[in-house]
Design a protein around this motif. Sequence first.
Motif, PDB file in Angstrom:
ATOM      1  N   MET A  65       0.832  -1.186   0.000  1.00  0.00           N
ATOM      2  CA  MET A  65       0.000   0.000   0.000  1.00  0.00           C
ATOM      3  C   MET A  65       0.880   1.254   0.000  1.00  0.00           C
ATOM      4  SD  MET A  65      -2.862   1.011   2.731  1.00  0.00           S
ATOM      5  CE  MET A  65      -3.742   2.499   2.596  1.00  0.00           C
ATOM      6  N   VAL A  66       0.531   2.212  -0.847  1.00  0.00           N
ATOM      7  CA  VAL A  66       1.274   3.457  -0.967  1.00  0.00           C
ATOM      8  C   VAL A  66       0.697   4.471   0.014  1.00  0.00           C
ATOM      9  CG1 VAL A  66       1.894   5.327  -2.509  1.00  0.00           C
ATOM     10  CG2 VAL A  66       1.769   3.004  -3.391  1.00  0.00           C
ATOM     11  N   THR A  67       1.576   5.099   0.783  1.00  0.00           N
ATOM     12  CA  THR A  67       1.128   6.093   1.760  1.00  0.00           C
ATOM     13  C   THR A  67       1.442   7.501   1.265  1.00  0.00           C
ATOM     14  OG1 THR A  67       3.222   6.144   2.939  1.00  0.00           O
ATOM     15  CG2 THR A  67       1.612   4.465   3.635  1.00  0.00           C
ATOM     16  N   ALA A  68       0.738   8.469   1.825  1.00  0.00           N
ATOM     17  CA  ALA A  68       0.999   9.870   1.493  1.00  0.00           C
ATOM     18  C   ALA A  68       2.423  10.246   1.893  1.00  0.00           C
ATOM     19  CB  ALA A  68      -0.016  10.770   2.192  1.00  0.00           C
ATOM     20  N   ALA A  69       2.914   9.666   2.980  1.00  0.00           N
ATOM     21  CA  ALA A  69       4.276   9.946   3.429  1.00  0.00           C
ATOM     22  C   ALA A  69       5.305   9.458   2.410  1.00  0.00           C
ATOM     23  CB  ALA A  69       4.540   9.301   4.786  1.00  0.00           C
ATOM     24  N   ALA A  70       5.046   8.302   1.787  1.00  0.00           N
ATOM     25  CA  ALA A  70       5.966   7.780   0.767  1.00  0.00           C
ATOM     26  C   ALA A  70       6.009   8.701  -0.447  1.00  0.00           C
ATOM     27  CB  ALA A  70       5.552   6.372   0.356  1.00  0.00           C
ATOM     28  N   VAL A  71       4.855   9.182  -0.860  1.00  0.00           N
ATOM     29  CA  VAL A  71       4.791  10.104  -2.001  1.00  0.00           C
ATOM     30  C   VAL A  71       5.526  11.391  -1.662  1.00  0.00           C
ATOM     31  CG1 VAL A  71       3.242  11.433  -3.496  1.00  0.00           C
ATOM     32  CG2 VAL A  71       2.630   9.099  -2.825  1.00  0.00           C
ATOM     33  N   GLU A  72       5.295  11.910  -0.471  1.00  0.00           N
ATOM     34  CA  GLU A  72       5.949  13.145  -0.035  1.00  0.00           C
ATOM     35  C   GLU A  72       7.462  12.974   0.044  1.00  0.00           C
ATOM     36  OE1 GLU A  72       5.927  15.824   3.976  1.00  0.00           O
ATOM     37  OE2 GLU A  72       3.980  15.106   3.264  1.00  0.00           O
ATOM     38  N   THR A  73       7.917  11.846   0.566  1.00  0.00           N
ATOM     39  CA  THR A  73       9.354  11.571   0.668  1.00  0.00           C
ATOM     40  C   THR A  73       9.990  11.480  -0.719  1.00  0.00           C
ATOM     41  OG1 THR A  73       9.066  10.421   2.763  1.00  0.00           O
ATOM     42  CG2 THR A  73      11.069   9.917   1.526  1.00  0.00           C
ATOM     43  N   ALA A  74       9.320  10.768  -1.628  1.00  0.00           N
ATOM     44  CA  ALA A  74       9.846  10.627  -2.991  1.00  0.00           C
ATOM     45  C   ALA A  74       9.900  11.976  -3.690  1.00  0.00           C
ATOM     46  CB  ALA A  74       8.981   9.647  -3.785  1.00  0.00           C
ATOM     47  N   ARG A  75       8.842  12.754  -3.577  1.00  0.00           N
ATOM     48  CA  ARG A  75       8.811  14.072  -4.235  1.00  0.00           C
ATOM     49  C   ARG A  75       9.899  14.986  -3.681  1.00  0.00           C
ATOM     50  NH1 ARG A  75       7.571  17.359  -7.941  1.00  0.00           N
ATOM     51  NH2 ARG A  75       6.693  19.384  -7.562  1.00  0.00           N
ATOM     52  N   ALA A  76      10.074  14.996  -2.374  1.00  0.00           N
ATOM     53  CA  ALA A  76      11.103  15.844  -1.762  1.00  0.00           C
ATOM     54  C   ALA A  76      12.500  15.429  -2.225  1.00  0.00           C
ATOM     55  CB  ALA A  76      10.996  15.784  -0.246  1.00  0.00           C
ATOM     56  N   ALA A  77      12.739  14.135  -2.324  1.00  0.00           N
ATOM     57  CA  ALA A  77      14.050  13.643  -2.764  1.00  0.00           C
ATOM     58  C   ALA A  77      14.347  14.081  -4.190  1.00  0.00           C
ATOM     59  CB  ALA A  77      14.115  12.125  -2.641  1.00  0.00           C
ATOM     60  N   VAL A  78      13.359  13.955  -5.070  1.00  0.00           N
ATOM     61  CA  VAL A  78      13.558  14.321  -6.472  1.00  0.00           C
ATOM     62  C   VAL A  78      13.635  15.840  -6.627  1.00  0.00           C
ATOM     63  CG1 VAL A  78      12.578  14.197  -8.800  1.00  0.00           C
ATOM     64  CG2 VAL A  78      12.442  12.219  -7.290  1.00  0.00           C
ATOM     65  N   ALA A  79      12.798  16.567  -5.919  1.00  0.00           N
ATOM     66  CA  ALA A  79      12.774  18.028  -6.029  1.00  0.00           C
ATOM     67  C   ALA A  79      14.098  18.658  -5.622  1.00  0.00           C
ATOM     68  CB  ALA A  79      11.639  18.601  -5.182  1.00  0.00           C
ATOM     69  N   ALA A  80      14.879  17.970  -4.805  1.00  0.00           N
ATOM     70  CA  ALA A  80      16.163  18.502  -4.340  1.00  0.00           C
ATOM     71  C   ALA A  80      17.317  18.237  -5.300  1.00  0.00           C
ATOM     72  CB  ALA A  80      16.495  17.909  -2.967  1.00  0.00           C
ATOM     73  N   VAL A  81      17.076  17.497  -6.379  1.00  0.00           N
ATOM     74  CA  VAL A  81      18.137  17.203  -7.352  1.00  0.00           C
ATOM     75  C   VAL A  81      18.531  18.494  -8.062  1.00  0.00           C
ATOM     76  CG1 VAL A  81      18.646  16.012  -9.528  1.00  0.00           C
ATOM     77  CG2 VAL A  81      17.468  14.798  -7.685  1.00  0.00           C
ATOM     78  N   CYS A  82      19.823  18.789  -8.077  1.00  0.00           N
ATOM     79  CA  CYS A  82      20.332  20.013  -8.709  1.00  0.00           C
ATOM     80  C   CYS A  82      20.514  19.835 -10.211  1.00  0.00           C
ATOM     81  CB  CYS A  82      21.666  20.411  -8.088  1.00  0.00           C
ATOM     82  SG  CYS A  82      21.494  21.013  -6.406  1.00  0.00           S
ATOM     83  N   ASP A  83      20.335  20.908 -10.925  1.00  0.00           N
ATOM     84  CA  ASP A  83      20.626  20.916 -12.351  1.00  0.00           C
ATOM     85  C   ASP A  83      22.145  20.873 -12.515  1.00  0.00           C
ATOM     86  OD1 ASP A  83      19.746  21.536 -15.241  1.00  0.00           O
ATOM     87  OD2 ASP A  83      21.296  23.024 -14.833  1.00  0.00           O
ATOM     88  N   PRO A  84      22.691  19.945 -13.297  1.00  0.00           N
ATOM     89  CA  PRO A  84      24.153  19.843 -13.408  1.00  0.00           C
ATOM     90  C   PRO A  84      24.808  21.019 -14.127  1.00  0.00           C
ATOM     91  CG  PRO A  84      23.087  18.195 -14.795  1.00  0.00           C
ATOM     92  CD  PRO A  84      22.005  18.882 -14.016  1.00  0.00           C
ATOM     93  N   GLU A  85      24.061  21.732 -14.962  1.00  0.00           N
ATOM     94  CA  GLU A  85      24.638  22.871 -15.677  1.00  0.00           C
ATOM     95  C   GLU A  85      24.515  24.172 -14.890  1.00  0.00           C
ATOM     96  OE1 GLU A  85      24.322  21.555 -20.297  1.00  0.00           O
ATOM     97  OE2 GLU A  85      22.609  22.631 -19.467  1.00  0.00           O
ATOM     98  N   MET A  86      23.497  24.273 -14.045  1.00  0.00           N
ATOM     99  CA  MET A  86      23.316  25.439 -13.180  1.00  0.00           C
ATOM    100  C   MET A  86      23.015  24.928 -11.783  1.00  0.00           C
ATOM    101  SD  MET A  86      21.258  28.265 -15.427  1.00  0.00           S
ATOM    102  CE  MET A  86      20.159  27.213 -16.351  1.00  0.00           C
ATOM    103  N   PRO A  87      24.044  24.458 -11.067  1.00  0.00           N
ATOM    104  CA  PRO A  87      23.820  23.779  -9.792  1.00  0.00           C
ATOM    105  C   PRO A  87      23.253  24.650  -8.677  1.00  0.00           C
ATOM    106  CG  PRO A  87      26.166  23.985 -10.258  1.00  0.00           C
ATOM    107  CD  PRO A  87      25.446  24.455 -11.476  1.00  0.00           C
TER     108      PRO A  87
END
Length: 166
Positions: A1-23
């Motif tokens: 079962m997918v929880t709201a916390a799992a979605v939030e954790t995944a989104r936060a992890a991806v949202a923090a990825v820096c652009d390699p050309e403009m870090p």
Amino acid sequence: MVTAAAVETARAAVAAVCDPEMPVLTIDDLGVLRDVRVDERGVVVTITPTYSGCPAMDAIRDDIVRALAHAGFDRVSVETVLSPAWTTDWMSDAARRKLVAAGIAPPSGRASLARSGGPVRVRLAVRCPRCGSLDTQEVSRFGATSCTALFTCRACREPFDHVKAL
């Protein structure tokens, strides 16, 4: 079962990825990050490149997978969507402030108006991110990346990149 916390954790992890050309910017700041979904099969991330030939997409994809693995997700799929095409209108206000703080002039105006048959775009002066002067000159249509142009300020004589409005 997918929880709201799992979605939030995944989104936060991806949202923090820096652009390699403009870090100084994350892919979320840029508007490259379109969607993060979590289901029983894993995490599906949808991204849109700043332009179809962007050489940073492989690095971004690898960084997304690495960030999600670090956050505890081992099944990850990254989808690239080209339509609608990315526009500088998708950049956040925080992204524009971060660019100025890093000495890079952010795009000005709203690109989508010109594409939608709205007002005709006129070329306005680019404000120097260092001293604020409008007395600037484009030196080269291409700067450090394909998404930027190289400018120089006539007031403080400093060169700087300007993110082109797309």
